[in-house]
Design a protein around this motif. Structure first.
Motif, mmCIF file in Angstrom:
data_model
loop_
_atom_site.group_PDB
_atom_site.id
_atom_site.type_symbol
_atom_site.label_atom_id
_atom_site.label_comp_id
_atom_site.label_asym_id
_atom_site.label_seq_id
_atom_site.Cartn_x
_atom_site.Cartn_y
_atom_site.Cartn_z
ATOM 1 N N VAL A 196 5.113 19.164 3.100
ATOM 2 C CA VAL A 196 6.546 19.736 3.462
ATOM 3 C C VAL A 196 7.240 20.925 2.609
ATOM 4 N N LYS A 197 7.782 22.216 3.572
ATOM 5 C CA LYS A 197 8.334 23.759 3.435
ATOM 6 C C LYS A 197 8.682 23.311 1.897
ATOM 7 N N SER A 198 8.629 23.987 1.005
ATOM 8 C CA SER A 198 9.194 24.038 -0.796
ATOM 9 C C SER A 198 9.177 25.708 -1.015
ATOM 10 N N SER A 199 10.175 25.793 -2.011
ATOM 11 C CA SER A 199 9.658 26.915 -2.891
ATOM 12 C C SER A 199 8.124 27.473 -3.125
ATOM 13 N N PRO A 200 8.129 28.733 -3.263
ATOM 14 C CA PRO A 200 7.520 29.266 -3.645
ATOM 15 C C PRO A 200 6.449 28.516 -5.242
ATOM 16 N N GLU A 201 7.066 28.550 -6.277
ATOM 17 C CA GLU A 201 6.950 28.170 -7.818
ATOM 18 C C GLU A 201 6.619 26.466 -7.681
ATOM 19 N N GLN A 202 6.693 25.975 -6.624
ATOM 20 C CA GLN A 202 6.894 24.428 -6.399
ATOM 21 C C GLN A 202 5.294 23.742 -5.561
ATOM 22 N N THR A 203 4.851 22.954 -7.562
ATOM 23 C CA THR A 203 3.628 22.070 -6.386
ATOM 24 C C THR A 203 3.913 20.776 -7.162
ATOM 25 N N SER A 204 3.053 19.990 -6.546
ATOM 26 C CA SER A 204 3.114 18.289 -7.086
ATOM 27 C C SER A 204 2.207 18.160 -8.866
ATOM 28 N N ASN A 205 1.430 19.412 -9.160
ATOM 29 C CA ASN A 205 1.051 19.011 -10.816
ATOM 30 C C ASN A 205 2.237 18.670 -11.330
ATOM 31 N N PHE A 206 1.698 18.473 -12.968
ATOM 32 C CA PHE A 206 2.563 18.281 -13.942
ATOM 33 C C PHE A 206 2.278 18.418 -14.623
ATOM 34 N N LEU A 207 2.569 18.489 -15.558
ATOM 35 C CA LEU A 207 1.742 18.488 -16.853
ATOM 36 C C LEU A 207 1.664 17.515 -17.780
ATOM 37 N N ASP A 208 1.080 16.620 -18.444
ATOM 38 C CA ASP A 208 0.635 15.726 -20.146
ATOM 39 C C ASP A 208 0.891 16.015 -20.865
ATOM 40 N N VAL A 209 0.833 14.755 -21.989
ATOM 41 C CA VAL A 209 1.668 15.201 -23.421
ATOM 42 C C VAL A 209 1.333 16.675 -24.265
ATOM 43 N N VAL A 210 -0.035 17.078 -23.360
ATOM 44 C CA VAL A 210 -0.990 17.692 -24.602
ATOM 45 C C VAL A 210 -0.639 19.284 -23.096
ATOM 46 N N GLY A 211 -0.425 19.553 -22.697
ATOM 47 C CA GLY A 211 0.147 20.508 -21.896
ATOM 48 C C GLY A 211 -1.073 20.751 -20.563
ATOM 49 N N SER A 212 -2.277 19.733 -19.975
ATOM 50 C CA SER A 212 -3.024 19.986 -19.224
ATOM 51 C C SER A 212 -2.412 19.959 -18.143
ATOM 52 N N SER A 213 -2.521 20.669 -17.008
ATOM 53 C CA SER A 213 -1.841 20.640 -15.460
ATOM 54 C C SER A 213 -2.947 19.486 -15.164
ATOM 55 N N ARG A 260 0.661 -1.133 -0.201
ATOM 56 C CA ARG A 260 0.020 -0.139 0.440
ATOM 57 C C ARG A 260 0.331 0.987 -0.272
ATOM 58 N N VAL A 261 -0.249 2.194 -0.081
ATOM 59 C CA VAL A 261 0.997 3.680 0.050
ATOM 60 C C VAL A 261 0.754 3.407 1.376
ATOM 61 N N GLY A 262 2.105 4.224 2.199
ATOM 62 C CA GLY A 262 2.268 4.211 2.936
ATOM 63 C C GLY A 262 2.577 6.438 3.636
ATOM 64 N N THR A 263 2.882 6.602 2.445
ATOM 65 C CA THR A 263 2.741 8.426 3.362
ATOM 66 C C THR A 263 3.196 9.048 1.289
ATOM 67 N N ILE A 264 2.980 9.751 1.664
ATOM 68 C CA ILE A 264 2.548 10.742 0.402
ATOM 69 C C ILE A 264 3.648 12.610 0.980
ATOM 70 N N TYR A 265 3.828 13.176 0.063
ATOM 71 C CA TYR A 265 4.367 14.354 0.544
ATOM 72 C C TYR A 265 3.720 14.781 -0.552
ATOM 73 N N LEU A 266 4.011 16.863 -0.216
ATOM 74 C CA LEU A 266 2.925 17.511 -1.156
ATOM 75 C C LEU A 266 4.368 18.680 -0.507
ATOM 76 N N PRO A 267 4.967 19.676 -1.036
ATOM 77 C CA PRO A 267 5.058 20.577 -0.926
ATOM 78 C C PRO A 267 4.605 21.937 -0.961
ATOM 79 N N VAL A 268 4.412 22.186 0.205
ATOM 80 C CA VAL A 268 3.563 23.675 0.482
ATOM 81 C C VAL A 268 4.632 25.068 0.908
ATOM 82 N N GLN A 269 3.968 25.955 0.999
ATOM 83 C CA GLN A 269 4.513 27.120 1.532
ATOM 84 C C GLN A 269 5.091 27.837 2.858
#
Length: 133
Positions: free
Chosen positions: A53-70, A7-16
């Motif tokens: 987790v405290k991260s840099s301001p521009e950091q998120t967990s989002n990513f762009l797919d092959v057609v550029g959708s977040s 199973r998944v035990g832990t997920i990390y998300l960036p926050v400011q």
């Protein structure tokens, strides 16, 4: 001996802002705050542990797919379309940035919402089969 991933035990998300984000997850989603310092908060939500987790301001967990959708990296599940619609309304009423309910061409419906940092999170109206250990 079984060496499979279980199973998944832990997920990390960036926050400011760790404090503000932990309180947001607690107030908006009902998360429990298990630990907090100036670099991270450990919260319990939907049967998993999430490190904010405290991260840099521009950091998120989002990513762009092959057609550029977040895209999002996490999908939460609720039990049925009625529960999905009720949660959608509840989050909107709490001032959460919530997308429209979508039919993506597979069973059930989905919607996306964002946390304070812009991390996109998905909700699906179908429960995955339970996996025994």
């Amino acid at each position: 001996m079984n060496h499979s991933l279980i199973r998944v035990g832990t997920i990390y998300l960036p926050v400011q802002e760790v404090d503000e984000s932990a309180i947001w997850y607690q107030e908006k989603l009902g998360a429990g705050i298990n630990y907090k310092d100036n670099q991270k908060a450990i919260i319990g939500l939907a049967g998993i542990i999430i490190f904010l987790v405290k991260s840099s301001p521009e950091q998120t967990s989002n990513f762009l797919d092959v057609v550029g959708s977040s895209r999002f990296a996490i999908t939460f599940e609720v039990n049925g379309v009625g529960a999905l619609r009720a949660l959608h309304k509840e989050l909107k009423n709490k001032g959460v940035s919530v997308g429209e309910i979508e039919d993506r061409g597979h069973p059930g419906l989905n919607f996306v919402f964002e946390d304070l940092q812009g991390n996109r999170l998905d909700v699906w109206s179908e429960l995955s089969p339970a996996y025994g250990v």
